[in-house]
Design a protein around this motif. Structure first.
Motif, PDB file in Angstrom:
ATOM      1  N   SER A  11      18.682  48.640  98.454  1.00 57.24           N
ATOM      2  CA  SER A  11      18.821  49.894  99.187  1.00 57.24           C
ATOM      3  C   SER A  11      18.440  49.639 100.632  1.00 57.24           C
ATOM      4  O   SER A  11      17.982  48.558 100.994  1.00 57.24           O
ATOM      5  N   THR A  12      18.649  50.618 101.464  1.00 63.20           N
ATOM      6  CA  THR A  12      18.288  50.450 102.869  1.00 63.20           C
ATOM      7  C   THR A  12      16.782  50.245 102.999  1.00 63.20           C
ATOM      8  O   THR A  12      15.990  50.710 102.175  1.00 63.20           O
ATOM      9  N   MET A  13      16.403  49.546 104.052  1.00 62.43           N
ATOM     10  CA  MET A  13      15.008  49.180 104.238  1.00 62.43           C
ATOM     11  C   MET A  13      14.487  49.649 105.589  1.00 62.43           C
ATOM     12  O   MET A  13      15.258  49.837 106.544  1.00 62.43           O
ATOM     13  N   ARG A  14      13.172  49.789 105.649  1.00 61.63           N
ATOM     14  CA  ARG A  14      12.488  50.074 106.905  1.00 61.63           C
ATOM     15  C   ARG A  14      11.770  48.792 107.321  1.00 61.63           C
ATOM     16  O   ARG A  14      10.843  48.343 106.647  1.00 61.63           O
ATOM     17  N   LEU A  15      12.214  48.211 108.416  1.00 59.64           N
ATOM     18  CA  LEU A  15      11.722  46.903 108.847  1.00 59.64           C
ATOM     19  C   LEU A  15      11.037  46.996 110.196  1.00 59.64           C
ATOM     20  O   LEU A  15      11.501  47.671 111.115  1.00 59.64           O
ATOM     21  N   LEU A  16       9.919  46.288 110.307  1.00 52.38           N
ATOM     22  CA  LEU A  16       9.208  46.143 111.574  1.00 52.38           C
ATOM     23  C   LEU A  16       9.281  44.689 112.005  1.00 52.38           C
ATOM     24  O   LEU A  16       8.952  43.787 111.231  1.00 52.38           O
ATOM     25  N   HIS A  17       9.727  44.445 113.230  1.00 53.86           N
ATOM     26  CA  HIS A  17       9.734  43.111 113.813  1.00 53.86           C
ATOM     27  C   HIS A  17       8.656  43.059 114.894  1.00 53.86           C
ATOM     28  O   HIS A  17       8.561  43.963 115.723  1.00 53.86           O
TER      29      HIS A  17
END
Length: 392
Positions: A11-17
Motif C-alpha cells: 500500500s502507499t507509504m509515508r516516508l521520511l528522508h
C-alpha cells in the motif's frame, strides 16, 4: 542481497528522508533524492524531507515536497540537538526513514529516534568506497576513530543498507571493519529527460556562447578531484590539435576552487580557447547542454552511480566514462558508450575512439544510449524497491 522483483503487495507509504543538504551544488545525493521523492509522490506515497539547510535557502522553494530545514549545528559533523528533538517528536508519523549518506550527525540522530519505533534504511551514496581510503589516508584515520562507536552501529542496526550496484556493495566491505549489515542493491534511476526545446538550447548557448554552431563534448559534474577533471583536460589536449572543430565544455560548481588549476593546465597546453567554463548549469540550461552536445564524458576515479551519466543516456547521448563509474558494465554491454581506465591515457582513448567514429556510428550509439536508459535506469523501479525494503 539483490533486489529482484516485488513479492509483496504494498500500500502507499509515508516516508521520511534525512539528508544534510538539498542544495544542488552538493551533487548526486540531493538530485537523486529530489527525483526519487517526486516518483514516490506520483505513485501515491507521502514524502517529507528533513535537512540541515537554512530554512530560507532559495533552492528549497523549488521542491514539490515538504522540507523541514533545521540549520542549528554545534561543532563538527553537523551535531544538532534540535534535529534529534524533531525526529523524536515526528518519526512515529512515518512507515520508514531513509538516511541519505554517511559521516554526519543525522545518522546518529535517526538511529536514536527510530530505535524500536520505525524501520530505517541507509543509502551509502558511494561513501564507503575504498578510493577515499587510498586517496585521503589522514581523513580515513579520522573516520576510523568515528567508525566503531558512531557510524558502524547506524549501519548494523538498519533494516537495510542500500547500494546502487553490486560493485558498490562489494567495495563497501573494503574500507572499515567490522562491516556486518543487511546490504541490498536497489535498481537506481532517474526521471525521463524533458524533450528538446528551442528555449533549452537558447538558455545553454546564452551561458556558453562560444560553442554555438560547434561540435563539443560535455563534462557536467562538480569540479572535484575524484571526477578526474585533470585527466580530462590532459586527454583533451592530446586530441584537440587533430580535431580543431571539437570543443570541451566543463560545467559544474567549483566549491574546491579547482578551476584555476585546470585553467592553468589549459593555458600550458595552449587550448584555453577551446575549453568553456560556464559554472553550474541548472534547469533549461542543463538540459540544453545535454541535447546540444555530441557525447557526455566523465573519467571519474569513483562514482557509485552517476546521475548525470543516466541523464545523458536519457537524452540519447553516448557516455564516455571510466571503469570506476560503477554502472559501466551495463553501459558497455548495451553499446551505449565507451569505457576505459581512470587515467589520462584511458580518457584519451575514449575521446579518440569517439572522434574517429563516422556519423552513422555515432547515431547508432545514440540510439543505443536511449535504449540503455529505458532498460536499466527508470526511476519507477528504484522507488518500488525502496518501498519493498520497508514492506519486508
Amino acid at each position: 542481497m539483490l533486489y529482484t522483483a516485488l513479492q509483496v503487495t504494498i500500500s502507499t507509504m509515508r516516508l521520511l528522508h534525512v539528508i544534510h543538504s538539498m542544495s544542488p551544488e552538493t551533487g548526486g545525493p540531493a538530485e537523486s533524492l529530489r527525483q526519487r521523492a517526486s516518483e514516490h509522490i506520483r505513485t501515491g506515497d507521502t514524502v517529507e524531507v528533513l535537512s540541515q539547510d537554512r530554512p530560507d535557502a532559495p533552492f528549497l522553494k523549488t521542491l514539490d515536497f515538504p522540507v523541514h530545514a533545521i540549520s542549528t549545528e554545534i561543532g563538527g559533523y553537523g551535531r544538532s540537538p534540535e534535529l534529534l528533538q524533531w525526529l523524536r517528536q515526528n518519526v512515529g508519523r512515518f512507515d520508514g526513514v531513509v538516511v541519505e549518506g554517511l559521516w554526519q550527525y543525522f545518522n546518529i540522530a535517526v538511529r536514536k529516534a527510530a530505535a524500536g519505533r520505525v524501520p530505517y534504511a541507509v543509502f551509502s551514496h558511494g561513501m564507503l568506497d575504498p578510493w577515499f581510503k587510498k586517496q585521503y589516508p589522514l581523513k580515513h584515520l579520522k573516520k576510523s576513530a568515528y567508525w566503531l562507536p558512531f557510524q558502524y552501529p547506524v549501519l548494523r542496526d538498519a533494516t537495510s543498507v542500500l547500494f546502487t550496484t553490486d560493485i558498490e556493495r562489494q567495495l563497501a566491505t573494503e574500507s572499515f571493519w567490522p562491516h556486518r549489515w543487511q546490504g541490498v542493491v536497489v535498481p537506481f534511476g532517474i526521471a525521463p529527460a524533458p524533450d528538446e526545446t528551442p528555449s533549452q538550447l537558447e538558455r545553454f548557448f546564452a551561458a556558453v556562447p562560444g560553442v554555438r554552431g560547434r561540435r563539443f563534448v560535455l563534462f557536467l559534474a562538480r569540479l572535484h578531484e575524484k571526477k578526474g577533471c585533470d585527466l580530462l583536460v590532459e586527454a583533451y589536449a592530446r586530441v584537440a590539435g587533430q580535431y580543431p572543430e571539437v570543443d570541451l565544455v566543463m560545467a559544474g560548481p567549483d566549491a574546491d576552487e579547482l578551476q584555476k588549476q585546470l585553467e592553468g593546465m589549459a593555458r600550458k597546453y595552449k587550448i584555453e580557447n577551446r575549453i568553456h567554463w560556464p559554472g553550474m548549469l541548472q534547469g533549461e540550461a542543463k538540459w540544453g547542454a545535454f541535447h546540444a552536445c555530441e557525447a557526455f564524458v566523465l573519467p571519474s576515479h569513483q562514482e557509485n552511480f552517476g546521475v548525470a551519466v543516466a541523464e545523458a543516456l536519457a537524452c540519447s547521448k553516448p557516455v564516455l566514462i571510466s571503469d570506476k563509474v560503477n554502472i559501466w558494465d551495463g553501459i558497455k554491454a548495451d553499446g551505449a558508450g565507451l569505457v576505459d581506465t581512470d587515467t589520462a591515457d584511458g580518457a584519451e582513448r575514449i575521446l579518440r575512439s569517439w572522434l574517429e567514429m563516422d556519423g552513422e556510428q555515432r547515431r547508432a550509439m545514440s540510439r543505443r544510449a536511449q535504449a540503455c536508459y529505458e532498460r536499466r535506469f527508470s526511476m519507477s523501479r528504484c522507488a518500488e524497491a525502496i518501498r519493498q525494503v520497508f514492506a519486508r
